[in-house]
Design a protein around this motif. Structure first.
Motif, PDB file in Angstrom:
ATOM      1  N   MET A 174     -15.165   7.853  -0.646  1.00  0.00           N
ATOM      2  CA  MET A 174     -15.822   6.786  -1.406  1.00  0.00           C
ATOM      3  C   MET A 174     -15.717   7.110  -2.895  1.00  0.00           C
ATOM      4  O   MET A 174     -16.365   8.022  -3.397  1.00  0.00           O
ATOM      5  CB  MET A 174     -17.278   6.649  -0.974  1.00  0.00           C
ATOM      6  N   THR A 175     -14.884   6.356  -3.588  1.00  0.00           N
ATOM      7  CA  THR A 175     -14.678   6.592  -5.015  1.00  0.00           C
ATOM      8  C   THR A 175     -15.576   5.728  -5.892  1.00  0.00           C
ATOM      9  O   THR A 175     -15.637   5.931  -7.108  1.00  0.00           O
ATOM     10  CB  THR A 175     -13.215   6.331  -5.389  1.00  0.00           C
ATOM     11  N   VAL A 176     -16.249   4.748  -5.312  1.00  0.00           N
ATOM     12  CA  VAL A 176     -17.211   3.916  -6.047  1.00  0.00           C
ATOM     13  C   VAL A 176     -18.485   3.825  -5.227  1.00  0.00           C
ATOM     14  O   VAL A 176     -18.493   4.061  -4.017  1.00  0.00           O
ATOM     15  CB  VAL A 176     -16.651   2.497  -6.307  1.00  0.00           C
TER      16      VAL A 176
ATOM     17  N   THR B  12       0.802  -1.230   0.000  1.00  0.00           N
ATOM     18  CA  THR B  12       0.000   0.000   0.000  1.00  0.00           C
ATOM     19  C   THR B  12       0.835   1.280   0.000  1.00  0.00           C
ATOM     20  O   THR B  12       0.276   2.373  -0.055  1.00  0.00           O
ATOM     21  CB  THR B  12      -0.918   0.031   1.236  1.00  0.00           C
ATOM     22  N   LEU B  13       2.160   1.165   0.053  1.00  0.00           N
ATOM     23  CA  LEU B  13       3.000   2.349   0.219  1.00  0.00           C
ATOM     24  C   LEU B  13       2.761   3.399  -0.857  1.00  0.00           C
ATOM     25  O   LEU B  13       2.717   4.599  -0.578  1.00  0.00           O
ATOM     26  CB  LEU B  13       4.482   1.950   0.220  1.00  0.00           C
ATOM     27  N   PHE B  14       2.601   2.979  -2.112  1.00  0.00           N
ATOM     28  CA  PHE B  14       2.490   3.934  -3.213  1.00  0.00           C
ATOM     29  C   PHE B  14       1.140   3.864  -3.924  1.00  0.00           C
ATOM     30  O   PHE B  14       0.925   4.612  -4.886  1.00  0.00           O
ATOM     31  CB  PHE B  14       3.617   3.704  -4.223  1.00  0.00           C
ATOM     32  N   LEU B  15       0.243   2.979  -3.486  1.00  0.00           N
ATOM     33  CA  LEU B  15      -1.070   2.889  -4.113  1.00  0.00           C
ATOM     34  C   LEU B  15      -1.893   4.129  -3.796  1.00  0.00           C
ATOM     35  O   LEU B  15      -2.045   4.504  -2.639  1.00  0.00           O
ATOM     36  CB  LEU B  15      -1.800   1.633  -3.639  1.00  0.00           C
ATOM     37  N   GLY B  16      -2.413   4.778  -4.815  1.00  0.00           N
ATOM     38  CA  GLY B  16      -3.213   5.985  -4.626  1.00  0.00           C
ATOM     39  C   GLY B  16      -2.391   7.243  -4.471  1.00  0.00           C
ATOM     40  O   GLY B  16      -2.952   8.334  -4.316  1.00  0.00           O
TER      41      GLY B  16
ATOM     42  N   THR C 177      -2.817   4.789 -13.222  1.00  0.00           N
ATOM     43  CA  THR C 177      -2.581   6.168 -13.643  1.00  0.00           C
ATOM     44  C   THR C 177      -2.754   6.325 -15.145  1.00  0.00           C
ATOM     45  O   THR C 177      -3.260   7.348 -15.625  1.00  0.00           O
ATOM     46  CB  THR C 177      -1.161   6.620 -13.233  1.00  0.00           C
ATOM     47  N   LYS C 178      -2.381   5.287 -15.904  1.00  0.00           N
ATOM     48  CA  LYS C 178      -2.479   5.341 -17.362  1.00  0.00           C
ATOM     49  C   LYS C 178      -3.906   5.144 -17.862  1.00  0.00           C
ATOM     50  O   LYS C 178      -4.335   5.803 -18.817  1.00  0.00           O
ATOM     51  CB  LYS C 178      -1.564   4.266 -17.976  1.00  0.00           C
ATOM     52  N   ILE C 179      -4.647   4.230 -17.240  1.00  0.00           N
ATOM     53  CA  ILE C 179      -5.942   3.837 -17.819  1.00  0.00           C
ATOM     54  C   ILE C 179      -7.149   4.406 -17.085  1.00  0.00           C
ATOM     55  O   ILE C 179      -8.251   4.411 -17.619  1.00  0.00           O
ATOM     56  CB  ILE C 179      -6.058   2.306 -17.874  1.00  0.00           C
ATOM     57  N   ASP C 180      -6.954   4.881 -15.850  1.00  0.00           N
ATOM     58  CA  ASP C 180      -8.102   5.285 -15.023  1.00  0.00           C
ATOM     59  C   ASP C 180      -8.181   6.804 -14.949  1.00  0.00           C
ATOM     60  O   ASP C 180      -7.325   7.448 -14.340  1.00  0.00           O
ATOM     61  CB  ASP C 180      -7.958   4.691 -13.616  1.00  0.00           C
ATOM     62  N   ASN C 181      -9.226   7.381 -15.538  1.00  0.00           N
ATOM     63  CA  ASN C 181      -9.416   8.832 -15.458  1.00  0.00           C
ATOM     64  C   ASN C 181     -10.436   9.230 -14.400  1.00  0.00           C
ATOM     65  O   ASN C 181     -10.869  10.377 -14.330  1.00  0.00           O
ATOM     66  CB  ASN C 181      -9.843   9.396 -16.821  1.00  0.00           C
ATOM     67  N   THR C 182     -10.835   8.266 -13.590  1.00  0.00           N
ATOM     68  CA  THR C 182     -11.804   8.548 -12.517  1.00  0.00           C
ATOM     69  C   THR C 182     -11.152   8.571 -11.141  1.00  0.00           C
ATOM     70  O   THR C 182     -11.840   8.779 -10.141  1.00  0.00           O
ATOM     71  CB  THR C 182     -12.926   7.488 -12.518  1.00  0.00           C
TER      72      THR C 182
END
Length: 471
Positions: free
Chosen positions: A238-240, A94-98, A307-312
Motif C-alpha cells: 500500500m503506497t497511499v 501494465t508491463l513496465f508500470l512500477g 520516475t522523473k516527478i515522483d519521489n515517493t
C-alpha cells in the motif's frame, strides 16, 4: 442487451474461474501439468457452451430451447467474445508500470544471451511459418500468406496477443486467423508445460542441469496452486492511504491513463498517415494496428514521467502484477471459451501443420542453439525462453522455477532483463502486432526476407559473441 445482463455475464466469469480452481485442486493430472485455472475454466465453459453441449442437446430439443446454447446464454457469449480484445490492453499497459528500468549495459551483459536466443526463436517462427504458408497452406488449403504469422502470434504472443489482433484479422478478411491463433495458443501452453517437464527430466538423467537433480521437490500445495503457509507474503504494498484513495483504485486509474495515452498515440498515427504518405499512396496501414502495443508504449511513457516527478515511489509493481494477472485470467478464460471449433475443424490439417512445425522448431532451437548461445547455466536459462516461446511468460517462469527452485543461477535475472528488450518487439510487441498488416500490405516475401535477416543476426550474436564467453 441490458446492464443487468452484462453484469450477469461478468458474474458468470467468477463462477467458471472458481470451478476451474476447484478442479485444479482436485484433479492430480491437471496439477502435474500445472495448468492455470483460467485454462481449465475456459475449456469447461467451451464444453458447456453452444459449440459442444448446445449442439449435442440440439439433436433432442427444439431450436428455441434454452439447451441449444448449453449453459451459456447468447448474452454471455456476446460479452465474452469482446472481453479478450479489451483485457489485452490492460495486460500490456501494465508491463513496465512500477518497474525499475536498469542501464542498457547491465541488461545486455546479463540478459543478452537469453535475448539473442529468444530473438532467434521468435523470428525463426516467422521464417518457418511463412515458408509453410507459401509452400503448403496457400496452394493446397487456400489460406492467405498471413497464416504464416500465426505460429509467432499464437506461441510467442499467446491468447492475449491473438485476442488483441481479432479486429485486425477481421478487417483484413482473415477472420479465421483469430480462432486458429487462439487454438495455437492453447496448444502452446499445453505442449510447453508437457515438453518442458519432459526436457527437465531428460536433462537430469543426462546431467545437463547445474542446479537440481530431481523434479520431486514441489509440495502438494504447490501443485494445487496454493501458496505454502510459510511463503505467504502480501500480494502488494500500500503506497497511499486508503482514506485518500484506495490503492487499487489509484493503480487502476494509472493503468487506464496508460491505455488512454496509447489510444491517443494510435489516433495520432492514423491522422498522420492520412495527412502525409497515406494521401499519396492510398494507404490505410495504421488503421490495422491494434491498440495493445501502443498501450504498452503508453505505460512506458507514464512510468518515465512518474520516475522523473515522483519521489515517493507511488506506483507499486506488485499491485500492477495483480491487475495484470486478473486481466490475463479473464482474457484466457473468455478467449478459450469462445474459440470457434468449427473453424479449427474446417482447417484441422493446416492447424496441425502449424502447431507441429512450431513445436519442432522450438524444441530444435532449445536443444541445438541454447547450449551454444548461452555461456553458463544454459539449461536453467534456456528452459524459460523455451517455455515462453511455446506459450506465455508464465510458462517460462514455471519451467525455470522447476529447474532452479532456489534461484541459484542467473536464469530469473537474465529472463527479466531479456523481457525489457524482447517484449517491445516480439511476443506481443510491435513486430507481432504489425506482422499481419505488413504481410497483407507488402506481401509474404518481403516480410520473410526481414524475418530471415533478423533470425540470422540473432543467431550470429548468440553463437559468435555470447557463445564464445563460455567459462
Amino acid at each position: 442487451m441490458t446492464p443487468d445482463q452484462i453484469g450477469f455475464t461478468l458474474l458468470y466469469l467468477g463462477v467458471f474461474l472458481l470451478i476451474g480452481k476447484w478442479i485444479r485442486v482436485r484433479v492430480n493430472w491437471l496439477q502435474n501439468l500445472f495448468l492455470p485455472s483460467s485454462v481449465i475454466g475456459g475449456f469447461l465453459a467451451l464444453l458447456l457452451g453452444p459449440q459442444v453441449l448446445g449442439k449435442i442437446m440440439g439433436n433432442f430439443v427444439g431450436e428455441d430451447s434454452f439447451w441449444t446454447t448449453g449453459f451459456m446464454t447468447p448474452e454471455v457469449m456476446e460479452v465474452w467474445e469482446v472481453l479478450p480484445g479489451l483485457m489485452i490492453n490492460i495486460v500490456f499497459a501494465t508491463l513496465f508500470l512500477g518497474a525499475t528500468i536498469p542501464s542498457l549495459s547491465k541488461i545486455w551483459n546479463i540478459g543478452g544471451p537469453q535475448f539473442s536466443f529468444g530473438w532467434t526463436i521468435g523470428w525463426g517462427q516467422y521464417v518457418i511459418g511463412i515458408l509453410l504458408a507459401i509452400l503448403v497452406l496457400s496452394p493446397f488449403f487456400g489460406l492467405p500468406p498471413m497464416a504464416g504469422a500465426l505460429i509467432e502470434i499464437g506461441f510467442e504472443g499467446g491468447h492475449g496477443t491473438a485476442a488483441g489482433l481479432q479486429g485486425t484479422f477481421e478487417e483484413l478478411g482473415f477472420s479465421e486467423g483469430y480462432d486458429l491463433a487462439i487454438g495455437l495458443a492453447t496448444v502452446g501452453i499445453l505442449s510447453g508445460v508437457v515438453m518442458g517437464i519432459i526436457l527437465i527430466n531428460w536433462a537430469i538423467r543426462k546431467e545437463k542441469t547445474n542446479v537440481i537433480k530431481d523434479v520431486k521437490g514441489f509440495s502438494s500445495l504447490r501443485k494445487q496452486g496454493i501458496m505454502e503457509f510459510e511463503k505467504r507474503d502480501p500480494a502488494a504494498t500500500m503506497t497511499v492511504r486508503p482514506e485518500s484513495i484506495e490503492p487499487l483504485s489509484l493503480h487502476f486509474a494509472i493503468v487506464g491513463l496508460a491505455v488512454l495515452v496509447g489510444y491517443l498515440l494510435l489516433q495520432f498515427l492514423i491522422w498522420l498517415e492520412g495527412a502525409t504518405w497515406g494521401a499519396f499512396t492510398d494507404s490505410e496501414f495504421m488503421t490495422y494496428i491494434p491498440l495493445f502495443p501502443l498501450a504498452m508504449i503508453g505505460g512506458i511513457l507514464i512510468q518515465l514521467f512518474f520516475t522523473k516527478i515522483d519521489n515517493t515511489e507511488i506506483i507499486d509493481r506488485q499491485m500492477m502484477n495483480r491487475i495484470q494477472g486478473f486481466s490475463l485470467d479473464i482474457l484466457i478464460l473468455t478467449a478459450i471459451s469462445t474459440v470457434s471449433l468449427d473453424v479449427i475443424g474446417q482447417y484441422i490439417v493446416p492447424f496441425l501443420l502449424l502447431a507441429g512445425t512450431g513445436i519442432a522448431w522450438n524444441v530444435f532451437g532449445f536443444l541445438v542453439l541454447a547450449p551454444r548461445m548461452i555461456p553458463s547455466y544454459w539449461f536453467e536459462r534456456g528452459i524459460g525462453d523455451f517455455g515462453q516461446s511455446m506459450g506465455i511468460t508464465a510458462t517460462g517462469l514455471l519451467l525455470m522455477r522447476i529447474a532452479d527452485p532456489k534461484n541459484e543461477s542467473p536464469a530469473f535475472e537474465g529472463f527479466g532483463y531479456k523481457q525489457l528488450l524482447f517484449e517491445p518487439f516480439l511476443g506481443g510487441g510491435l513486430v507481432t502486432a504489425l506482422s499481419v498488416p505488413l504481410i497483407f500490405q507488402l506481401g509474404a516475401i518481403p516480410f520473410l526476407i526481414l524475418a530471415v535477416a533478423m533470425c540470422i543476426i540473432g543467431a550470429l550474436v548468440g553463437l559468435l559473441y555470447f557463445g564464445k564467453k563460455k567459462s
